[in-house]
Scaffold this motif. Structure first.
Motif, PDB file in Angstrom:
ATOM      1  N   ARG A   1       1.281  -1.265  -0.411  1.00 28.57           N
ATOM      2  CA  ARG A   1       0.159   0.026  -0.157  1.00 28.57           C
ATOM      3  C   ARG A   1       0.845   1.295  -0.145  1.00 28.57           C
ATOM      4  NH1 ARG A   1      -3.824   2.804   4.267  1.00 28.57           N
ATOM      5  NH2 ARG A   1      -2.451   1.923   5.960  1.00 28.57           N
ATOM      6  N   VAL A   2       0.223   2.181  -0.613  1.00 22.45           N
ATOM      7  CA  VAL A   2       1.088   3.318  -0.617  1.00 22.45           C
ATOM      8  C   VAL A   2       0.095   4.432   0.117  1.00 22.45           C
ATOM      9  CG1 VAL A   2       1.986   2.896  -2.531  1.00 22.45           C
ATOM     10  CG2 VAL A   2      -0.087   4.071  -3.096  1.00 22.45           C
TER      11      VAL A   2
ATOM     12  N   ILE B   1      -5.661   5.500  -3.120  1.00 15.99           N
ATOM     13  CA  ILE B   1      -4.829   6.249  -2.156  1.00 15.99           C
ATOM     14  C   ILE B   1      -5.234   6.397  -1.552  1.00 15.99           C
ATOM     15  CG2 ILE B   1      -3.188   7.965  -1.399  1.00 15.99           C
ATOM     16  CD1 ILE B   1      -2.458   7.282  -4.745  1.00 15.99           C
ATOM     17  N   THR B   2      -4.915   5.455   0.137  1.00 16.76           N
ATOM     18  CA  THR B   2      -5.777   5.713   1.371  1.00 16.76           C
ATOM     19  C   THR B   2      -4.763   6.214   2.799  1.00 16.76           C
ATOM     20  OG1 THR B   2      -5.620   3.163   1.864  1.00 16.76           O
ATOM     21  CG2 THR B   2      -7.087   3.094   1.165  1.00 16.76           C
ATOM     22  N   GLY B   3      -3.932   6.614   1.974  1.00 17.90           N
ATOM     23  CA  GLY B   3      -3.115   7.929   2.791  1.00 17.90           C
ATOM     24  C   GLY B   3      -2.743   8.869   3.107  1.00 17.90           C
ATOM     25  N   MET B   4      -2.497   9.821   3.132  1.00 17.81           N
ATOM     26  CA  MET B   4      -1.586  11.352   3.139  1.00 17.81           C
ATOM     27  C   MET B   4      -1.095  11.911   4.056  1.00 17.81           C
ATOM     28  SD  MET B   4      -5.371  13.535   2.821  1.00 17.81           S
ATOM     29  CE  MET B   4      -4.635  15.363   2.548  1.00 17.81           C
TER      30      MET B   4
ATOM     31  N   PRO C   1       9.579  -8.065   5.605  1.00 22.27           N
ATOM     32  CA  PRO C   1       8.450  -8.691   6.142  1.00 22.27           C
ATOM     33  C   PRO C   1       7.526  -7.725   6.748  1.00 22.27           C
ATOM     34  CG  PRO C   1      10.124  -9.824   6.508  1.00 22.27           C
ATOM     35  CD  PRO C   1      10.224  -9.114   6.132  1.00 22.27           C
ATOM     36  N   ASN C   2       8.411  -6.805   7.741  1.00 23.82           N
ATOM     37  CA  ASN C   2       7.860  -6.196   8.240  1.00 23.82           C
ATOM     38  C   ASN C   2       7.516  -4.801   8.456  1.00 23.82           C
ATOM     39  OD1 ASN C   2      10.209  -5.500   8.173  1.00 23.82           O
ATOM     40  ND2 ASN C   2      11.094  -4.466   9.736  1.00 23.82           N
ATOM     41  N   THR C   3       7.256  -4.025   6.217  1.00 21.88           N
ATOM     42  CA  THR C   3       6.712  -3.361   6.024  1.00 21.88           C
ATOM     43  C   THR C   3       6.046  -3.106   6.326  1.00 21.88           C
ATOM     44  OG1 THR C   3       8.742  -3.891   3.644  1.00 21.88           O
ATOM     45  CG2 THR C   3       6.733  -2.591   3.974  1.00 21.88           C
ATOM     46  N   TYR C   4       5.308  -1.453   6.332  1.00 21.47           N
ATOM     47  CA  TYR C   4       4.423  -1.296   6.744  1.00 21.47           C
ATOM     48  C   TYR C   4       3.366  -0.683   5.346  1.00 21.47           C
ATOM     49  CZ  TYR C   4       1.035   1.996   8.998  1.00 21.47           C
ATOM     50  OH  TYR C   4      -0.880   2.649   9.365  1.00 21.47           O
ATOM     51  N   ILE C   5       4.177   0.361   5.189  1.00 24.19           N
ATOM     52  CA  ILE C   5       3.689   1.264   3.222  1.00 24.19           C
ATOM     53  C   ILE C   5       4.592   1.897   3.200  1.00 24.19           C
ATOM     54  CG2 ILE C   5       2.985   3.246   5.109  1.00 24.19           C
ATOM     55  CD1 ILE C   5       0.044   4.250   3.804  1.00 24.19           C
ATOM     56  N   GLN C   6       4.519   2.035   1.751  1.00 26.25           N
ATOM     57  CA  GLN C   6       5.688   2.611   1.308  1.00 26.25           C
ATOM     58  C   GLN C   6       5.138   4.479   0.417  1.00 26.25           C
ATOM     59  OE1 GLN C   6       8.589   2.400   0.241  1.00 26.25           O
ATOM     60  NE2 GLN C   6       8.763   4.203  -1.093  1.00 26.25           N
ATOM     61  N   GLU C   7       5.907   5.414   0.896  1.00 27.72           N
ATOM     62  CA  GLU C   7       5.673   6.642   0.582  1.00 27.72           C
ATOM     63  C   GLU C   7       5.952   7.079  -0.585  1.00 27.72           C
ATOM     64  OE1 GLU C   7       7.010  11.169   2.100  1.00 27.72           O
ATOM     65  OE2 GLU C   7       8.718   9.120   2.478  1.00 27.72           O
ATOM     66  N   MET C   8       5.069   8.070  -1.853  1.00 27.73           N
ATOM     67  CA  MET C   8       4.735   8.260  -3.142  1.00 27.73           C
ATOM     68  C   MET C   8       4.600   9.641  -3.312  1.00 27.73           C
ATOM     69  SD  MET C   8       1.483   6.765  -5.364  1.00 27.73           S
ATOM     70  CE  MET C   8       1.806   7.476  -6.357  1.00 27.73           C
ATOM     71  N   VAL C   9       4.733  10.678  -3.689  1.00 33.14           N
ATOM     72  CA  VAL C   9       4.922  11.677  -4.565  1.00 33.14           C
ATOM     73  C   VAL C   9       3.431  11.620  -5.472  1.00 33.14           C
ATOM     74  CG1 VAL C   9       4.912  14.673  -4.232  1.00 33.14           C
ATOM     75  CG2 VAL C   9       6.230  13.354  -2.548  1.00 33.14           C
TER      76      VAL C   9
ATOM     77  N   GLY D   1      -4.178   2.000  -5.138  1.00 29.35           N
ATOM     78  CA  GLY D   1      -3.356   2.412  -4.017  1.00 29.35           C
ATOM     79  C   GLY D   1      -2.368   1.318  -3.273  1.00 29.35           C
ATOM     80  N   HIS D   2      -2.049   0.500  -4.650  1.00 28.81           N
ATOM     81  CA  HIS D   2      -0.758   0.343  -4.184  1.00 28.81           C
ATOM     82  C   HIS D   2       0.387  -0.274  -5.210  1.00 28.81           C
ATOM     83  CE1 HIS D   2      -4.278  -2.002  -1.497  1.00 28.81           C
ATOM     84  NE2 HIS D   2      -2.670  -2.302  -1.042  1.00 28.81           N
ATOM     85  N   ILE D   3       1.372   0.150  -4.735  1.00 29.71           N
ATOM     86  CA  ILE D   3       2.826  -0.290  -5.388  1.00 29.71           C
ATOM     87  C   ILE D   3       3.080  -1.135  -5.687  1.00 29.71           C
ATOM     88  CG2 ILE D   3       4.787   0.052  -3.880  1.00 29.71           C
ATOM     89  CD1 ILE D   3       5.537   2.995  -5.918  1.00 29.71           C
TER      90      ILE D   3
END
Length: 406
Positions: A116-117, A171-174, A340-348, A369-371
């Protein structure tokens, strides 16, 4: 596979970005990238790293990682560490081309196919030329305000509309930073009641418009002293934020712990650090909610995989920073797919759907909303050949048995 050439590339249009090409006797080329202080980083690449690397085996990545930074350059994300980061990424990219495998596979394989991004709400010109984060020079392009992804102006004035637009894209995060103006007014020493209320308005608009359908992250850019950071965290408690990022300066890691002790909201930090030792100290001194690493600043993939593993050992989520360049996003995506412990990935999105696409041959696909990683070996991308032909391009080369050339 012998290293025969080290090349750096920069553009006047993007004076904070530097790319590195590592070339070999087998015709393979690896791509790396870093951000900020281009002249100093370029100098370290050609005057220290290149004389060491030329003629060496490109596959001895761990050995090179320990040698590239230099005796005086370890610790922090200074010019030496940023140079090392860019070259290290290029070496991993080379290994991927040599073995015909994507980087996430070289790291040990994927833990997931996509991640998820969230969108950092910068605009098209954000930190394009600025040397530091300054709200008076946010990089809002007046001509671009009407463009769809001028999210910096957007969150400052129309945060509710930005949230709705992101949700329409899946995209569900800002992430937003409405407190910076107040920090600069008083040097981060205190915040007035009126400024505090003003800074809270975007959060109020978002929650009123979309409720809890979107995660909100608050960036504080390390601008505050400890008491004021505590006050801000307290004021944000009712908005149920995903995290509060970089509340205090990162030159005293113990101060982060003073914030985590009192904040009901998870605290996320780390992108300004360099090397695993600093992350160890941070994790041991603070009850963090999330560790963020900028892979093009903090030591490259060789350090990032160790930092992610150490976070996993301590039960902490890990994520990569991206508010710099297309390679940073791509290499962070490879790490995000592996760890394995990735939470989310930033993008602009203002970068991704605009100038990123002009600079490289491919980008990590973003869908609903996913990369995920680009197809192909190594990074799965290369610098666009047209970049080297541009009139504003500066190319510097160091070759085996030759001195540096302009």
């Amino acid at each position: 596979m012998k290293i025969t050439e080290v090349e750096t590339v920069s553009l006047e249009e993007h004076p904070n970005l530097l790319w590195v090409h590592i070339k070999t006797d087998q015709g393979l080329i690896g791509l790396g990238e870093t951000f900020f202080g281009v002249d100093a980083v370029e100098a370290h690449v050609h005057e220290f790293i290149a004389p060491y690397l030329l003629g060496k085996n490109a596959l001895d990545i761990e050995r090179h990682s320990h040698r590239m930074t230099g005796y005086t350059g370890r610790g922090g994300s200074g010019a030496e560490m940023r140079a090392t980061s860019a070259v290290d990424i290029a070496l991993w990219d080379l290994w991927g081309h040599y073995s015909n495998q994507p980087i996430y596979q070289l790291l040990g394989g994927a833990s997931r196919d996509k991640v998820r991004v969230y969108n950092t709400c910068a605009g098209y010109q954000y930190v394009r030329k600025a040397a530091a984060q300054v709200s008076a020079n946010f990089g809002i392009n007046a001509a671009a305000v009407e463009r769809p992804y001028e999210d910096l102006e957007g969150f400052l004035n129309r945060a509710d509309e930005v949230a709705e637009s992101l949700l329409e894209m899946g995209i569900t995060g800002m992430k937003i930073w409405p407190f910076d103006f107040a920090a600069e007014a008083h040097g981060g020493t205190h915040i007035s009641t009126q400024d505090l209320k003003t800074a809270l308005v975007p959060f109020e608009k978002i929650r009123a418009a979309v409720g809890d359908k979107i995660d909100i992250m608050c960036e504080l850019h390390s601008l505050w002293n400890v008491p004021t950071a505590k006050k801000i965290c307290h004021a944000l408690r009712d908005f149920d934020l995903a995290w509060i990022e970089d509340p205090v300066r990162m030159d005293h890691l113990g101060n982060v712990g003073k914030i985590t002790e009192v904040s009901e909201t998870p605290i996320a930090v780390g992108e300004l650090l360099g090397g695993r030792a600093q992350y160890r100290d941070l994790i041991e001194k603070s009850d963090l909610g999330l560790v963020i690493m900028d892979i093009v600043w903090g030591g490259g993939l060789t350090e990032a995989r160790k930092v992610a593993s150490y976070c996993d050992t301590h039960g902490l989520p890990f994520t990569g920073h991206d508010c710099t360049g297309p390679v940073a996003l791509c290499v962070s995506t490879h790490m995000a797919l592996h760890a394995p412990n990735t939470y989310i990935q930033e993008m602009v999105r203002a970068f991704y759907y605009d100038w990123y696409q002009d600079l490289v041959t491919a980008l990590p696909p973003v869908k609903n909303g996913h990369i995920s990683a680009p197809d192909g070996p190594g990074l799965g991308m290369a610098l666009n050949p047209d970049v080297l032909k541009r009139s504003d391009a500066r190319v510097r080369v160091s070759k085996l048995n030759e001195g540096p050339k302009q």
